[in-house]
Design an enzyme around this catalytic site. Structure first.
Site, short mmCIF file in Angstrom:
data_model
loop_
_atom_site.label_atom_id
_atom_site.label_comp_id
_atom_site.label_asym_id
_atom_site.label_seq_id
_atom_site.Cartn_x
_atom_site.Cartn_y
_atom_site.Cartn_z
N SER A 153 -24.68 -30.84 -14.94
CA SER A 153 -24.35 -32.07 -15.64
C SER A 153 -22.86 -32.08 -15.94
O SER A 153 -22.24 -31.02 -16.08
CB SER A 153 -25.14 -32.16 -16.95
OG SER A 153 -24.62 -33.17 -17.79
N TYR A 166 -26.87 -27.69 -24.43
CA TYR A 166 -27.10 -28.30 -23.12
C TYR A 166 -25.92 -28.01 -22.18
O TYR A 166 -26.11 -27.65 -21.01
CB TYR A 166 -27.27 -29.80 -23.32
CG TYR A 166 -27.53 -30.62 -22.08
CD1 TYR A 166 -28.77 -30.59 -21.45
CD2 TYR A 166 -26.55 -31.44 -21.55
CE1 TYR A 166 -29.03 -31.36 -20.32
CE2 TYR A 166 -26.79 -32.21 -20.42
CZ TYR A 166 -28.02 -32.17 -19.82
OH TYR A 166 -28.26 -32.93 -18.71
N LYS A 170 -26.07 -25.96 -18.66
CA LYS A 170 -25.71 -26.64 -17.42
C LYS A 170 -24.52 -25.99 -16.73
O LYS A 170 -24.44 -25.97 -15.50
CB LYS A 170 -25.44 -28.13 -17.70
CG LYS A 170 -26.68 -28.93 -18.03
CD LYS A 170 -27.77 -28.75 -17.00
CE LYS A 170 -28.92 -29.71 -17.16
NZ LYS A 170 -30.02 -29.46 -16.18
#
Length: 308
Positions: A153, A166, A170
């Site tokens: 991401s 997150y 990622k």
């Protein structure tokens, strides 16, 4: 290049009940793949479970004349993942494609985040991806064929406020991809990373309505299908969104070399602009490539001959 198809191929797609995963699964099935629809059926933050979404995608695939089975494995649970892989093997006898898409969000600023939330997001995204790839790995090695995609991401590649958990998970996809690419090459296992920007339930609160229409998951899936095709590249980070595709690469500048008494923090500070000068940047082929570069630079600076 001829038409890309997946006839005779078996794919596992995690998080395939909704959004990007559903789009990927339908895209694979439409071109002939048999697909395991993995979805735990949790909400965006990872709570609750339901098999309804996965079963719905299975029915969509069967309605188009394809083959699919559902499995509700929590990808962070190694035993559940092994059971999923065993069921795929029992049904079809091989696994050719592994699309790691499952994920959750538990956003908060780092100062307000409980470490349990940090760990949970990393468990699903990173450990979950490793669990599925690891369970498929010996099968792909024996077949001498495998195509694996990890999902990163922009939050991991470039950062995003409130997403330390997150973003960390990622960003880890880069390191995992690089090593699996090297270890899988001799067995024709190709490993790539997709970095999508899509309008899904994960981004529902972040995008205006007009952007959500442009960033539909279906605009990304063609890139994914290429990354898992027979003629796929390997070790590529493919950015994708709204039909736009770009490659993200990691470069290193030529930098400087400081020897002996010159090697001080003050010298680093004084020459920091030169250290960051990107005019001579290059892409290294592995961790050892950096080691070799630094040793050769030091040898040259000292007038030494290094036979390397």
């Amino acid at each position: 290049m001829g038409a890309i198809d997946f006839k005779g191929r078996v794919a596992i797609v995690t998080g395939a009940g909704v959004g990007l995963g559903r789009s990927h699964a339908l895209g694979l099935a439409a071109r002939g793949a048999k697909v395991v629809i993995n979805d735990l059926g949790v909400s965006r933050d990872g709570t609750g479970t339901s098999s309804e979404a996965a079963l719905s995608v299975v029915e969509e695939i069967k309605a188009m004349g394809g083959e699919a089975i559902a499995h509700g494995a929590d990808v962070s649970d190694e035993a559940a993942v092994k059971d999923m892989v065993a069921q795929a093997m029992a049904a079809w006898g091989r696994i050719d494609i592994c699309v790691n898409n499952a994920g959750i969000l538990m956003d908060k600023t780092f100062s307000k985040m409980e470490m349990s939330a940090f760990r949970k997001v990393v468990d699903v995204h990173l450990i979950g991806t490793a669990n599925v790839a690891h369970a498929c790995w010996p099968i792909m090695r024996e077949q001498k064929y495998g195509r694996i995609v990890l999902t990163s991401s922009a939050s991991g590649l470039y950062g995003n406020f409130g997403q330390s958990n997150y973003g960390a998970a990622k960003a880890a996809m880069l390191g995992l991809m690089n090593v699996l690419h090297m270890e899988g090459a001799r067995d024709n296992i190709r490993v790539n990373t997709l970095a999508p920007t899509a309008a899904t339930r994960m981004t529902a609160d972040l995008l205006p309505p007009e952007a959500q229409e442009l960033l539909a998951p279906e605009t990304i899936t063609p890139g994914l299908l290429y990354l898992v095709s027979e003629d796929a590249p390997s070790q590529v980070i493919l950015g994708a969104g709204a039909g736009s595709y770009a490659e993200t690469r990691v470069y290193e500048t030529q930098g400087i070399t400081l020897i002996g008494d010159e090697n001080t923090p003050e010298a680093v500070a004084a020459q920091f602009d030169q250290i960051r000068d990107d005019k001579t940047q290059e892409q290294l082929d592995g961790a050892f490539g950096q080691t070799k570069k630094y040793a050769l630079n030091a040898a040259q600076a000292q007038g030494l001959k290094l036979d390397w």
